[in-house]
Write a protein that holds these residues in place. Structure first.
Motif, PDB file in Angstrom:
ATOM      1  N   GLY A  56     -87.721   1.079 -18.693  1.00 60.20           N
ATOM      2  CA  GLY A  56     -88.388  -0.115 -18.205  1.00 60.20           C
ATOM      3  C   GLY A  56     -88.954  -0.909 -19.377  1.00 60.20           C
ATOM      4  N   ARG A  57     -88.625  -2.193 -19.438  1.00 62.52           N
ATOM      5  CA  ARG A  57     -89.097  -3.020 -20.544  1.00 62.52           C
ATOM      6  C   ARG A  57     -90.617  -3.025 -20.650  1.00 62.52           C
ATOM      7  N   ASP A  58     -91.302  -2.858 -19.505  1.00 65.20           N
ATOM      8  CA  ASP A  58     -92.754  -3.002 -19.453  1.00 65.20           C
ATOM      9  C   ASP A  58     -93.460  -1.652 -19.301  1.00 65.20           C
ATOM     10  N   ASP A  59     -92.818  -0.597 -19.781  1.00 65.24           N
ATOM     11  CA  ASP A  59     -93.349   0.768 -19.694  1.00 65.24           C
ATOM     12  C   ASP A  59     -94.623   0.886 -20.524  1.00 65.24           C
TER      13      ASP A  59
ATOM     14  N   HIS B 155     -79.778   1.036 -21.501  1.00 64.11           N
ATOM     15  CA  HIS B 155     -79.939  -0.028 -20.505  1.00 64.11           C
ATOM     16  C   HIS B 155     -81.431  -0.216 -20.261  1.00 64.11           C
ATOM     17  N   ILE B 156     -81.928  -1.407 -20.569  1.00 62.15           N
ATOM     18  CA  ILE B 156     -83.350  -1.728 -20.414  1.00 62.15           C
ATOM     19  C   ILE B 156     -83.502  -2.702 -19.245  1.00 62.15           C
ATOM     20  N   PHE B 157     -84.393  -2.374 -18.326  1.00 62.69           N
ATOM     21  CA  PHE B 157     -84.568  -3.135 -17.101  1.00 62.69           C
ATOM     22  C   PHE B 157     -85.837  -3.982 -17.175  1.00 62.69           C
ATOM     23  N   PRO B 158     -85.754  -5.262 -16.814  1.00 60.53           N
ATOM     24  CA  PRO B 158     -86.931  -6.138 -16.885  1.00 60.53           C
ATOM     25  C   PRO B 158     -87.872  -5.918 -15.702  1.00 60.53           C
ATOM     26  N   ASP B 159     -89.107  -6.396 -15.856  1.00 57.82           N
ATOM     27  CA  ASP B 159     -90.109  -6.321 -14.783  1.00 57.82           C
ATOM     28  C   ASP B 159     -90.177  -4.902 -14.234  1.00 57.82           C
ATOM     29  N   CYS B 160     -90.350  -3.950 -15.128  1.00 58.73           N
ATOM     30  CA  CYS B 160     -90.208  -2.543 -14.748  1.00 58.73           C
ATOM     31  C   CYS B 160     -91.056  -1.674 -15.662  1.00 58.73           C
ATOM     32  N   GLY B 161     -91.826  -0.778 -15.049  1.00 55.76           N
ATOM     33  CA  GLY B 161     -92.638   0.155 -15.806  1.00 55.76           C
ATOM     34  C   GLY B 161     -91.928   1.482 -16.025  1.00 55.76           C
ATOM     35  N   HIS B 162     -92.678   2.571 -15.910  1.00 53.48           N
ATOM     36  CA  HIS B 162     -92.162   3.894 -16.258  1.00 53.48           C
ATOM     37  C   HIS B 162     -91.196   4.444 -15.211  1.00 53.48           C
ATOM     38  N   TRP B 163     -91.399   4.077 -13.944  1.00 50.53           N
ATOM     39  CA  TRP B 163     -90.567   4.602 -12.860  1.00 50.53           C
ATOM     40  C   TRP B 163     -89.379   3.680 -12.621  1.00 50.53           C
ATOM     41  N   VAL B 164     -88.419   3.703 -13.516  1.00 50.81           N
ATOM     42  CA  VAL B 164     -87.273   2.795 -13.420  1.00 50.81           C
ATOM     43  C   VAL B 164     -86.507   3.031 -12.124  1.00 50.81           C
ATOM     44  N   MET B 165     -86.336   4.291 -11.729  1.00 53.34           N
ATOM     45  CA  MET B 165     -85.552   4.614 -10.541  1.00 53.34           C
ATOM     46  C   MET B 165     -86.218   4.142  -9.258  1.00 53.34           C
ATOM     47  N   VAL B 166     -87.502   3.771  -9.350  1.00 51.44           N
ATOM     48  CA  VAL B 166     -88.232   3.241  -8.198  1.00 51.44           C
ATOM     49  C   VAL B 166     -88.291   1.715  -8.252  1.00 51.44           C
ATOM     50  N   GLU B 167     -88.737   1.173  -9.380  1.00 52.71           N
ATOM     51  CA  GLU B 167     -88.965  -0.278  -9.463  1.00 52.71           C
ATOM     52  C   GLU B 167     -87.676  -1.084  -9.586  1.00 52.71           C
ATOM     53  N   GLN B 168     -86.664  -0.518 -10.199  1.00 52.23           N
ATOM     54  CA  GLN B 168     -85.367  -1.197 -10.309  1.00 52.23           C
ATOM     55  C   GLN B 168     -84.293  -0.320  -9.665  1.00 52.23           C
ATOM     56  N   LYS B 169     -84.621   0.163  -8.475  1.00 57.04           N
ATOM     57  CA  LYS B 169     -83.807   1.157  -7.778  1.00 57.04           C
ATOM     58  C   LYS B 169     -82.317   0.779  -7.733  1.00 57.04           C
ATOM     59  N   HIS B 170     -81.987  -0.371  -7.186  1.00 52.65           N
ATOM     60  CA  HIS B 170     -80.580  -0.698  -6.956  1.00 52.65           C
ATOM     61  C   HIS B 170     -79.850  -0.946  -8.270  1.00 52.65           C
TER      62      HIS B 170
ATOM     63  N   THR C 227     -93.658  15.815  -8.065  1.00 56.80           N
ATOM     64  CA  THR C 227     -92.656  16.808  -7.675  1.00 56.80           C
ATOM     65  C   THR C 227     -91.291  16.161  -7.907  1.00 56.80           C
ATOM     66  N   GLY C 228     -90.276  16.988  -7.928  1.00 54.89           N
ATOM     67  CA  GLY C 228     -88.937  16.462  -8.105  1.00 54.89           C
ATOM     68  C   GLY C 228     -88.529  15.559  -6.960  1.00 54.89           C
ATOM     69  N   LEU C 229     -88.841  15.971  -5.740  1.00 59.31           N
ATOM     70  CA  LEU C 229     -88.445  15.167  -4.591  1.00 59.31           C
ATOM     71  C   LEU C 229     -89.155  13.820  -4.588  1.00 59.31           C
ATOM     72  N   ARG C 230     -90.424  13.790  -4.976  1.00 55.88           N
ATOM     73  CA  ARG C 230     -91.128  12.512  -5.029  1.00 55.88           C
ATOM     74  C   ARG C 230     -90.536  11.586  -6.078  1.00 55.88           C
ATOM     75  N   ASN C 231     -90.079  12.137  -7.181  1.00 57.58           N
ATOM     76  CA  ASN C 231     -89.443  11.304  -8.203  1.00 57.58           C
ATOM     77  C   ASN C 231     -88.154  10.665  -7.701  1.00 57.58           C
ATOM     78  N   PHE C 232     -87.352  11.436  -6.965  1.00 55.78           N
ATOM     79  CA  PHE C 232     -85.976  11.007  -6.699  1.00 55.78           C
ATOM     80  C   PHE C 232     -85.630  10.830  -5.223  1.00 55.78           C
ATOM     81  N   ARG C 233     -86.609  10.935  -4.317  1.00 55.73           N
ATOM     82  CA  ARG C 233     -86.255  10.888  -2.889  1.00 55.73           C
ATOM     83  C   ARG C 233     -85.618   9.556  -2.495  1.00 55.73           C
ATOM     84  N   GLY C 234     -86.034   8.460  -3.144  1.00 55.76           N
ATOM     85  CA  GLY C 234     -85.448   7.169  -2.807  1.00 55.76           C
ATOM     86  C   GLY C 234     -84.020   7.018  -3.274  1.00 55.76           C
ATOM     87  N   ASN C 235     -83.626   7.782  -4.283  1.00 54.94           N
ATOM     88  CA  ASN C 235     -82.275   7.690  -4.849  1.00 54.94           C
ATOM     89  C   ASN C 235     -81.329   8.740  -4.290  1.00 54.94           C
TER      90      ASN C 235
END
Length: 294
Positions: A239-242, A263-278, A48-56
């Motif tokens: 995410g570099r590791d997607d 912008h490519i984020f290390p140690d990160c899969g498909h959910w960049v907004m979750v795994e590299q949140k900040h 759902t949209g909220l599950r994708n972005f609730r942390g952000n």
């Protein structure tokens, strides 16, 4: 006045809104005040949209009027008789028209990034800036479909908890993010009969093969071949590791979109907004708030 301006916690209940349209009710979540920011979710079991972005949401709601649209066919907004991808593109236009929004910034996760790019191509005056999270473009070096898409197809054909867990693990770099709570909420949504039927229209093996055949026979160019027409200033994040949409997919849009950053984020899969949140939020906020002439 929104929950954010009254300092109430942002919850499902106090952010949920409904918009009646000529093709059913579109549901969305709204928080914050300021320039409108449209957030578009990806696909997959139980999304759902909220599950994708609730942390952000709290971070962006401090600066923007955040609008998280729930696409038809994923169990929240009213379904249509269209393929979910086609329904999503139409829903964006109906949503903007229904709320009287002439121009927005867009953040799109995976499928949502493709839908956002299509909206910006079709209505260049309505999308000021576009942020994508994985998914956009096409593979150059990696085999297609990617591991995560194959696992998604297997789950869609034969939905079991084991297959759901396998797919969820393909989405992340850090397996500890796949919690029992995440599995349970995704399982409940993904196995709803209507939602599962809609998913099979996208990711069932027969549907996938039919879509590939239709694309090969069509004279219309795929969306990725038209990205050179994109007018919106664009930030591609990945995410570099997607393992769902490998990072080499970014090469084509990186070279063809006229005004683009990557912008490519290390140690990160498909959910960049979750795994590299900040780090992701920092990069996106800097991009969205930069002066237009900078």
């Amino acid at each position: 006045m929104t929950a954010e301006t009254t300092h109430e916690p942002l919850t499902y209940g106090n952010t949920l809104r409904e918009l009646a349209t000529d093709q059913g009710v579109l549901r969305y979540h709204e928080a914050g005040e300021g320039p409108p920011l449209l957030l578009l979710h990806g696909s997959g079991p139980g999304v759902t949209g909220l599950r994708n972005f609730r942390g952000n949401l709290p971070v962006f709601a401090a600066r923007f009027r955040c609008l998280i649209l729930e696409f038809p066919g994923f169990g929240v907004s009213d379904p249509t008789d269209q393929h979910p991808m086609m329904a999503a593109s139409g829903a964006v236009t109906r949503f903007l028209d229904g709320l009287g929004l002439d121009r927005v910034d867009v953040i799109g996760n995976s499928m949502g990034g493709i839908v956002g790019a299509q909206a910006a191509l079709a209505h260049p005056d309505r999308v000021r800036r576009l942020v994508t999270i994985g998914g956009i473009g096409r593979g150059i070096f990696s085999p297609a479909p990617g591991e995560g898409i194959r696992l998604l197809m297997e789950f869609t054909e034969h939905p079991t908890r084991e297959r759901l867990v396998q797919w969820l693990h393909s989405m992340v770099y850090d397996p500890s993010l796949v919690t029992e709570e995440l599995i349970e909420e995704r399982w409940r949504q993904a196995t709803d009969p209507d939602t599962l039927a809609s998913a099979r229209r996208m990711y069932g093996k027969a549907a996938f093969a039919a879509a590939a055949s239709a694309a090969a026979a069509s004279d219309a160019p795929p969306y990725w071949a038209t990205l050179h027409r994109l007018k919106a200033r664009t930030l591609i994040t990945w995410g570099r590791d997607d393992r769902v949409s490998p990072v080499d997919m970014a090469l084509l849009p990186m070279r063809t979109i006229p005004d683009v950053e990557v912008h490519i984020f290390p140690d990160c899969g498909h959910w960049v907004m979750v795994e590299q949140k900040h780090a992701w939020e920092s990069a996106v906020l800097a991009f969205l708030t930069r002066a237009d002439d900078a």
